[in-house]
Design an enzyme around this catalytic site. Sequence first.
Site: not given
Length: 425
Positions: A208, A292, A372
């Site tokens: 992340d 991501e 997170d």
Amino acid sequence: MSSRSAINQHGTVLLVQLRYNYRVYPDTAQREALSRSFGCARVVFNDGLHLRQQAREAGEKYLSDGELSRRLITEAKATEERAWLGEVSSVVLQQALADLNTAYRNFFASLTGKRKGRKVAPPRFRSRKDNRQAIRFTKNSRFRVLDNGRLRLPKIGDLDVRWSRTLPADPSSVAIIKDAAGRYFASFVVQTAEDETLPEADSEVGIDLGLTHFAVMSDGTKVAAPKFLRRAARKLKRLQQDLSRKQRGSQNRKKAVVKVARAHARVADTRRDWQHKLSTRIIRENQAVYVEDLCVVGLGRTRLAKSVHDAGWASFTGMLEYKAARYGRTFARVDRFFPSTRMCSACGRINENMALDIRAWDCPCGAAHDRDVNAAINVKAAGQADFNDRGAQARPGLVPAPRGEAVTHPDVACSTRSVEGISVL
Ligand SMILES: [Zn+2]
């Protein structure tokens, strides 16, 4: 160092292109010759772009590469306005057109969906004010590394190179780059068939990319940007403020511009080194890496701009991508619209929108989450599911060489790669 590799569906590396960069120190005459070559390459590139745009507006067919080369190099040299093109190596001019073709190819491939990932912008005109100037010499220009360690370039001279490490093989091309801080680099491309696939690792990781930490891993590891980097970034910011107070056109402003460019280059170098170490470690330790897919430029337009650009995620994920290809690891981006933050990684329930300042939360199912780490676990799971769906197809056939690792085009949403075909530091 960067790489471009072709991998067949059995995972065998066919050919690997490695890039080796060295600082070079041209003398005054060589700097003038280089500046002439940068200028001529730029003119040929822009002439080509102009001709193709004109042809398109006139409804004519796309000008072939051969046609462009004949008109803009061979024939142009015979005219009075372009006679000076004869003063530089013709390979440099041919390569400028090759860059234009690459830019067009990438653009078309992106339009038709053949090229995955972020949208590629159409080629744009080069300017003498661009931060980087670059030219490329291929084998047939007969550039040569001499026995005395100097790099001989046609119509430039014998350049002084700082060989920070040895070239492992005969280079197939060399680009000479001048950066915003006025430094010169030689970037060699070396092709090897060496298989660098690492022994299989047990773990897989989701990452992340956050604002409080540079990266948070699904195993709970949090990586903050190092202090020295934050300090350098603060200094850069101060110099930029100084610059904004200087009067336009003044001598002091010129000096401040150079200071900012130097500080900028230092921050970029430091950050690149740090990101290289981090990305190498992650690739070595994990068989698969999922991140991501962020639209960095899109985010950059919001109030988060400063921290996003400082974080340099685009260059970092680019490093992960090419290192994964090089070392036989899996790398995949997970759809950025997937609600990684709000979804409970334990039960799959999607919770309500969460403010940025909520760092930890509890799901009604009883799971307690670090914001997170939970997101990173979701990214990992989504990446694994995606990858299994696509199976062997997900293996990249050709991984783009990381170009302009920190370069973004603010005018083009979601385009974070240089489209001009010259790979830079
Ligand atoms: Zn839950």
